[in-house]
Design a protein around this motif. Structure first.
Motif, PDB file in Angstrom:
ATOM      1  N   PRO A 209       0.790  -1.234   0.000  1.00 32.38           N
ATOM      2  CA  PRO A 209       0.000   0.000   0.000  1.00 32.38           C
ATOM      3  C   PRO A 209       0.823   1.285   0.000  1.00 32.38           C
ATOM      4  O   PRO A 209       0.259   2.362  -0.151  1.00 32.38           O
ATOM      5  N   ARG A 210       2.133   1.205   0.169  1.00 33.97           N
ATOM      6  CA  ARG A 210       2.954   2.417   0.161  1.00 33.97           C
ATOM      7  C   ARG A 210       2.867   3.137  -1.184  1.00 33.97           C
ATOM      8  O   ARG A 210       2.948   4.367  -1.239  1.00 33.97           O
ATOM      9  N   ASN A 211       2.707   2.389  -2.267  1.00 33.77           N
ATOM     10  CA  ASN A 211       2.577   3.020  -3.574  1.00 33.77           C
ATOM     11  C   ASN A 211       1.337   3.905  -3.614  1.00 33.77           C
ATOM     12  O   ASN A 211       1.384   5.069  -4.015  1.00 33.77           O
ATOM     13  N   GLY A 212       0.210   3.335  -3.215  1.00 32.10           N
ATOM     14  CA  GLY A 212      -1.019   4.108  -3.197  1.00 32.10           C
ATOM     15  C   GLY A 212      -0.949   5.283  -2.240  1.00 32.10           C
ATOM     16  O   GLY A 212      -1.495   6.357  -2.514  1.00 32.10           O
ATOM     17  N   ALA A 213      -0.279   5.088  -1.116  1.00 30.91           N
ATOM     18  CA  ALA A 213      -0.140   6.163  -0.141  1.00 30.91           C
ATOM     19  C   ALA A 213       0.600   7.349  -0.744  1.00 30.91           C
ATOM     20  O   ALA A 213       0.269   8.513  -0.484  1.00 30.91           O
ATOM     21  N   ARG A 214       1.599   7.061  -1.571  1.00 28.80           N
ATOM     22  CA  ARG A 214       2.338   8.146  -2.231  1.00 28.80           C
ATOM     23  C   ARG A 214       1.453   8.890  -3.227  1.00 28.80           C
ATOM     24  O   ARG A 214       1.541  10.118  -3.363  1.00 28.80           O
ATOM     25  N   VAL A 215       0.589   8.149  -3.894  1.00 29.22           N
ATOM     26  CA  VAL A 215      -0.346   8.772  -4.836  1.00 29.22           C
ATOM     27  C   VAL A 215      -1.289   9.718  -4.086  1.00 29.22           C
ATOM     28  O   VAL A 215      -1.504  10.871  -4.483  1.00 29.22           O
ATOM     29  N   VAL A 216      -1.850   9.233  -2.990  1.00 30.07           N
ATOM     30  CA  VAL A 216      -2.788  10.048  -2.211  1.00 30.07           C
ATOM     31  C   VAL A 216      -2.086  11.271  -1.630  1.00 30.07           C
ATOM     32  O   VAL A 216      -2.622  12.391  -1.663  1.00 30.07           O
ATOM     33  N   ALA A 217      -0.889  11.071  -1.084  1.00 26.40           N
ATOM     34  CA  ALA A 217      -0.157  12.186  -0.484  1.00 26.40           C
ATOM     35  C   ALA A 217       0.118  13.281  -1.510  1.00 26.40           C
ATOM     36  O   ALA A 217       0.013  14.477  -1.201  1.00 26.40           O
ATOM     37  N   LYS A 218       0.466  12.893  -2.723  1.00 26.26           N
ATOM     38  CA  LYS A 218       0.710  13.896  -3.765  1.00 26.26           C
ATOM     39  C   LYS A 218      -0.586  14.614  -4.131  1.00 26.26           C
ATOM     40  O   LYS A 218      -0.583  15.827  -4.368  1.00 26.26           O
ATOM     41  N   ALA A 219      -1.693  13.865  -4.169  1.00 26.58           N
ATOM     42  CA  ALA A 219      -2.979  14.486  -4.477  1.00 26.58           C
ATOM     43  C   ALA A 219      -3.376  15.487  -3.390  1.00 26.58           C
ATOM     44  O   ALA A 219      -3.957  16.535  -3.684  1.00 26.58           O
TER      45      ALA A 219
ATOM     46  N   ASP B  17       5.146  17.322   4.839  1.00 26.38           N
ATOM     47  CA  ASP B  17       5.562  17.107   3.465  1.00 26.38           C
ATOM     48  C   ASP B  17       4.932  15.807   2.947  1.00 26.38           C
ATOM     49  O   ASP B  17       4.238  15.097   3.686  1.00 26.38           O
ATOM     50  N   GLU B  18       5.185  15.490   1.675  1.00 26.19           N
ATOM     51  CA  GLU B  18       4.524  14.335   1.063  1.00 26.19           C
ATOM     52  C   GLU B  18       4.887  13.025   1.744  1.00 26.19           C
ATOM     53  O   GLU B  18       4.042  12.137   1.898  1.00 26.19           O
ATOM     54  N   ALA B  19       6.133  12.878   2.170  1.00 27.22           N
ATOM     55  CA  ALA B  19       6.549  11.639   2.829  1.00 27.22           C
ATOM     56  C   ALA B  19       5.791  11.442   4.141  1.00 27.22           C
ATOM     57  O   ALA B  19       5.330  10.343   4.458  1.00 27.22           O
ATOM     58  N   ALA B  20       5.653  12.532   4.898  1.00 24.13           N
ATOM     59  CA  ALA B  20       4.928  12.445   6.172  1.00 24.13           C
ATOM     60  C   ALA B  20       3.434  12.227   5.933  1.00 24.13           C
ATOM     61  O   ALA B  20       2.778  11.496   6.682  1.00 24.13           O
ATOM     62  N   LEU B  21       2.906  12.836   4.880  1.00 21.68           N
ATOM     63  CA  LEU B  21       1.500  12.639   4.554  1.00 21.68           C
ATOM     64  C   LEU B  21       1.236  11.186   4.168  1.00 21.68           C
ATOM     65  O   LEU B  21       0.220  10.601   4.555  1.00 21.68           O
ATOM     66  N   ALA B  22       2.156  10.599   3.414  1.00 16.99           N
ATOM     67  CA  ALA B  22       1.984   9.204   2.991  1.00 16.99           C
ATOM     68  C   ALA B  22       1.893   8.265   4.186  1.00 16.99           C
ATOM     69  O   ALA B  22       1.202   7.246   4.138  1.00 16.99           O
ATOM     70  N   ASP B  23       2.579   8.621   5.276  1.00 22.48           N
ATOM     71  CA  ASP B  23       2.534   7.793   6.481  1.00 22.48           C
ATOM     72  C   ASP B  23       1.143   7.780   7.119  1.00 22.48           C
ATOM     73  O   ASP B  23       0.842   6.913   7.944  1.00 22.48           O
ATOM     74  N   LEU B  24       0.308   8.741   6.754  1.00 21.85           N
ATOM     75  CA  LEU B  24      -1.038   8.824   7.319  1.00 21.85           C
ATOM     76  C   LEU B  24      -2.056   8.010   6.526  1.00 21.85           C
ATOM     77  O   LEU B  24      -3.179   7.803   6.980  1.00 21.85           O
ATOM     78  N   VAL B  25      -1.644   7.562   5.338  1.00 20.98           N
ATOM     79  CA  VAL B  25      -2.581   6.894   4.426  1.00 20.98           C
ATOM     80  C   VAL B  25      -2.521   5.385   4.624  1.00 20.98           C
ATOM     81  O   VAL B  25      -1.478   4.763   4.462  1.00 20.98           O
ATOM     82  N   THR B  26      -3.637   4.783   4.979  1.00 22.44           N
ATOM     83  CA  THR B  26      -3.703   3.335   5.197  1.00 22.44           C
ATOM     84  C   THR B  26      -4.311   2.635   3.986  1.00 22.44           C
ATOM     85  O   THR B  26      -5.019   3.245   3.177  1.00 22.44           O
ATOM     86  N   ARG B  27      -4.025   1.355   3.887  1.00 19.10           N
ATOM     87  CA  ARG B  27      -4.631   0.550   2.824  1.00 19.10           C
ATOM     88  C   ARG B  27      -6.150   0.617   2.901  1.00 19.10           C
ATOM     89  O   ARG B  27      -6.836   0.830   1.894  1.00 19.10           O
ATOM     90  N   ASP B  28      -6.694   0.422   4.105  1.00 18.73           N
ATOM     91  CA  ASP B  28      -8.152   0.406   4.245  1.00 18.73           C
ATOM     92  C   ASP B  28      -8.768   1.737   3.836  1.00 18.73           C
ATOM     93  O   ASP B  28      -9.873   1.774   3.275  1.00 18.73           O
ATOM     94  N   ALA B  29      -8.064   2.849   4.108  1.00 19.80           N
ATOM     95  CA  ALA B  29      -8.592   4.156   3.722  1.00 19.80           C
ATOM     96  C   ALA B  29      -8.693   4.281   2.214  1.00 19.80           C
ATOM     97  O   ALA B  29      -9.595   4.947   1.689  1.00 19.80           O
TER      98      ALA B  29
END
Length: 213
Positions: free
Chosen positions: A58-68, A187-199
């Motif tokens: 899910p880290r890939n998707g988290a990076r997508v969401v963080a950038k969005a 920043d985007e890296a920290a935002l990605a840490d907030l994004v879960t697979r279930d979300a």
């Protein structure tokens, strides 16, 4: 407000009619052979699968969401042409073609299901969780999405619409969860840490900044 069950029953041609796709069937057969011959410890295999299912994949998707979240132009592109926007970050390939991004807002909460099997965007979310493939989730997510979300610990306000998106072999969905308050300076890296697979499936929410990982 009644929940809006949006169904998109396109042809399910990659193993549909069974609970597993062709790829999953091959993986299960290989797994069984390796375990039977003593090459793989079942406990170790389970740990590896859990890691890819819940952490690395899910880290890939988290990076997508963080950038969005942090780049309005990218967010607009993602909502307009998710396949291209996701591919621009280096994520794509089989099981990730024809992606559609849907955004959670104060008015709408999105939930993804695959009613006929378990179509899932592997390139951005990794391995599908066991519950996503279960007949109970696949049927109840359509019939009672608000109740299913409550069981996941997601309380959706009564005046918020729930839209259920049915993945197919042709179209897979990525939910852009709402950005949590207090994350404005990250920043985007920290935002990605907030994004879960279930979300990103819609069965969970983004983590709060400073919360448990």
């Amino acid at each position: 407000m009644q929940d809006d069950h949006k169904h998109d029953h396109h042809g399910h041609d990659d193993g549909h009619g069974s609970a597993l796709s062709d790829t999953e069937l091959r993986v299960r057969a290989l797994e069984s052979l390796l375990v039977a011959k003593g090459y793989v410890d079942p406990a170790a295999l389970a740990a590896i699968i859990e890691t890819y299912e819940t952490r690395i994949g899910p880290r890939n998707g988290a990076r997508v969401v963080a950038k969005a979240w942090s780049d309005p132009a990218y967010r607009d592109w993602l909502l307009r042409d998710a396949t291209a926007a996701i591919a621009a970050l280096g994520f794509g390939g089989r099981q990730g073609e024809h992606m559609v991004a849907v955004e959670n807002t104060e008015a709408t909460h999105n939930l993804v299901v695959c009613t006929l099997c378990s179509c899932y965007p592997w390139p951005v979310l990794g391995l599908p969780p066991t519950w996503y493939k279960s007949p109970a989730y696949r049927s109840r997510a359509v019939i009672d999405p608000r109740g299913v979300l409550a069981e996941f610990g997601v309380g959706v306000p009564a005046d918020r619409q729930i839209r259920v998106w049915d993945s197919t072999a042709e179209t897979r969905y990525l939910v852009i969860p709402q950005r949590p308050p207090g994350s404005e300076g990250l920043d985007e890296a920290a935002l990605a840490d907030l994004v879960t697979r279930d979300a990103m499936i819609g069965a969970g929410l983004a983590r709060q900044p400073g919360g448990d990982a």
